[in-house]
Design a protein around this motif. Structure first.
Motif, PDB file in Angstrom:
ATOM      1  N   THR A   5       0.851  -1.185   0.000  1.00 52.94           N
ATOM      2  CA  THR A   5       0.000   0.000   0.000  1.00 52.94           C
ATOM      3  C   THR A   5       0.888   1.236   0.000  1.00 52.94           C
ATOM      4  N   GLU A   7       0.921   5.070   1.500  1.00 53.28           N
ATOM      5  CA  GLU A   7       0.303   5.984   2.456  1.00 53.28           C
ATOM      6  C   GLU A   7       0.731   7.409   2.180  1.00 53.28           C
ATOM      7  N   ILE A  18      -1.336   9.975   9.069  1.00 53.11           N
ATOM      8  CA  ILE A  18      -1.819   9.355   7.821  1.00 53.11           C
ATOM      9  C   ILE A  18      -3.010  10.160   7.297  1.00 53.11           C
ATOM     10  N   THR A  21      -4.754   6.363   2.100  1.00 51.67           N
ATOM     11  CA  THR A  21      -4.021   5.165   1.692  1.00 51.67           C
ATOM     12  C   THR A  21      -4.495   4.724   0.310  1.00 51.67           C
ATOM     13  N   GLN A 124      -7.143   0.166   7.621  1.00 48.32           N
ATOM     14  CA  GLN A 124      -6.537   1.413   7.131  1.00 48.32           C
ATOM     15  C   GLN A 124      -7.179   2.625   7.814  1.00 48.32           C
ATOM     16  N   LYS A 128      -5.215   5.035  10.538  1.00 45.40           N
ATOM     17  CA  LYS A 128      -5.165   6.480  10.304  1.00 45.40           C
ATOM     18  C   LYS A 128      -5.619   7.250  11.538  1.00 45.40           C
TER      19      LYS A 128
END
Length: 562
Positions: A5, A7, A18, A21, A124, A128
């Protein structure tokens, strides 16, 4: 799903947070280039992948300075006064916990256009949040303080319990992040859930179904769109587990004030907004200009039929908080007072909607209107609301609900005095019932109030006094309106008159006391007539029919308690 992934992270003070993503590097770089032009200190793109041995490796692919930080965009935790105890990941997933998290992190959820479900079941989104500046530690500290106070326990221990529960949930979400789950393309939640069950995965099927659902929900960047998606995939309403999942999702969405505004349209005043929220919870909402009318058409019958029990409870809890707030219901003092409409919706013959929490909230609103504080605040609030209710059966409904709630136990005598006033004028039931109601509906209202009173927490002696007033009023109404005489019409055959009288006695509109005794006395008078049975069927020639009619009548008598 890919093991790699990308970010996009933004700098906030000394911390990197974050932002989003992506699965594709080019999309992440494009997003970062957009962010550079906004009010941020700096931006990074990090490649994150998992090696074969399970280790996670990160590599910075891009780092650029931005136009400068805007402190006004800081997201902080909101104030809360209570929080359910959470010691495991499953505790966090419960409706009470999600509702608390929704209030606590309201600003974050509204900024990200996410719900608690979308964060808890999506690694995700959860990651975050966990790395969003000091938001998570601050939230945990606040909740731990409430837990420690409620249990008279240790603050640090409470924090450790919460962190442990969050870590458990994070581990579960991370474990299934890369699992290839069925999509919701033209499929219902029941169908997706059945397909996941057939995969025989280690994780709980319902948990995985929510993971699959929140993946698609997270990609929907507006609240009405999320509601639309949830309603499209709801599937068979008889599938209890699937319906509960959709109910949880909708409850989380409607926990956002922004979502409610997008769904119902803008309101001219706080009071109008509260009224709209009540109508939505009752399943009869009509939105203002700009409302999502197509979504309301789908939601109303679901709320009205009780199929969204958790969402309905969440809405009423939200309404309780609105009524307890210091916000004025009117935009201008000269505007019509919306409180009467609110009370009309919340106080019915059956009692006060949502029970004790709503009773307390309404009483607090009444106290605020009288500008009274201290020990007498709630009893003054009760009196204020009582003064606004007509006809008098609504006063009695309200006062019984107050008695049941126990919120003014120290002022029981004043409460009883108000109850007595509500049944003081029972003449022709004009003041007690809706004057436009039909006679049978008026009698049913009195009987209903007698039943509500009988099941209440009102002391027995007081209960008997008020019940006597209700019975006297109903008996007087029977005489004044000649109700029994109208039923016992001499122009009709004895059989029809007897049937109608017996049915009236068992119709549920009479109180066991004077009113029921009056009707029964007339029936017993017939039964004592000489040759009553012969007269009952003297117009029927067929012997079999005669015998059947007599049997049916005596069966009716038995069912009616004679």
């Amino acid at each position: 799903m890919s093991d790699t992934t990308f970010e996009v992270m933004v700098q906030r003070g000394d911390r990197w947070i974050i932002h989003s993503t992506f699965d594709v590097e080019k999309e992440a770089v494009t997003e970062a280039e957009k962010l550079v032009k906004t009010k941020i200190s700096a931006v990074r793109v990090i490649r994150n992948w998992e090696r074969g041995d399970g280790r996670h490796i990160e590599k910075v692919l891009l780092e650029k300075e931005g136009a400068g930080e805007d402190q006004d965009d800081d997201v902080r935790v909101s104030s809360i006064e209570e929080a359910p105890l959470c010691e495991t990941d499953n505790d966090l997933l419960q409706k009470e916990s999600r509702a608390t998290i929704n209030r606590l992190l309201r600003k974050y959820f509204e900024q990200e256009i996410l719900t608690p479900c979308e964060v808890m079941y999506n690694y995700q989104n959860l990651r975050k949040l966990m790395f969003h500046d000091t938001l998570m530690p601050t939230a945990v500290d606040k909740v731990a303080g409430l837990h420690a106070k409620a249990t008279e326990g240790d603050h640090i221990e409470a924090m450790n319990n919460l962190h442990g529960a969050i870590e458990q949930l994070s581990a579960r979400a991370r474990e299934v992040e890369k699992v290839d789950l069925p999509a919701f393309e033209d499929a219902t939640i029941t169908e997706v859930r059945d397909e996941i069950r057939r995969l025989n995965l280690a994780e709980d099927t319902d948990f995985l179904t929510m993971v699959a659902l929140t993946r698609v929900l997270s990609s929907t960047r507006n609240w009405v769109g999320k509601l639309d998606l949830a309603l499209k995939v709801k599937g068979d309403e008889k599938d209890e587990a699937a319906r509960k999942m959709i109910d949880d999702v909708i409850a989380d969405i409607l926990g956002s004030p922004v979502a409610l505004k997008e769904l119902l349209g803008s309101s001219r005043s706080f009071g109008e907004a509260v009224t709209l929220h009540i109508d939505l919870a009752l399943g009869r909402a009509k939105g203002n200009r700009g409302a999502a009318d197509d979504i309301l058409e789908l939601l109303n019958p679901l709320f009205g039929s009780g199929l969204l029990a958790n969402s309905q409870e969440a809405m009423f809890d939200y309404i309780v908080r609105e009524l307890k707030s210091a916000n004025s219901l009117q935009r201008h003092e000269s505007d019509p007072d919306p409180l009467d409409g609110i009370l009309e919706r919340l106080i019915t013959e059956q009692g006060v909607v949502y029970g004790t929490p709503m009773v307390s909230a309404i009483a607090e609103r009444g106290a605020r209107l009288r500008n009274v504080g201290g020990p007498r605040a709630l009893i003054e609030g009760v009196a204020e609301i009582n003064s606004r209710l007509i006809p008098n059966f609504r006063k009695l409904t309200w006062l019984i609900a107050v008695a049941n709630s126990g919120i003014v136990e120290d002022f029981a005598d004043e409460l009883y005095e108000m109850m007595c006033d509500s049944v003081q004028d029972m003449r022709a039931l004009r003041a007690f019932c809706d004057p436009e109601a039909k006679p049978r509906d008026k009698m049913a209202t009195v009987k209903q109030m007698n039943d509500v009173l009988a099941a209440s927490n009102v002391p027995d002696e007081q209960k008997a006094e008020i019940a006597g007033k209700l019975d006297d009023g109903l008996a007087e109404y029977l005489v004044r309106e000649k109700v029994i005489e109208r039923i016992d019409n001499p122009s009709l055959h004895l059989r029809k008159r007897a049937y109608m009288l017996v049915q009236f006695c068992s119709s549920g509109v009479l109180i066991e006391g004077k009113s029921a005794a009056m009707a029964r006395k007339r029936v017993v008078g017939y039964l004592k007539q000489p040759n009553f049975t012969d007269k009952l069927v003297d117009d029927i020639k067929d012997m079999t029919t005669k015998e059947g009619t007599i049997r049916d009548f005596y069966a009716l008598l038995q069912r009616s308690g004679f």
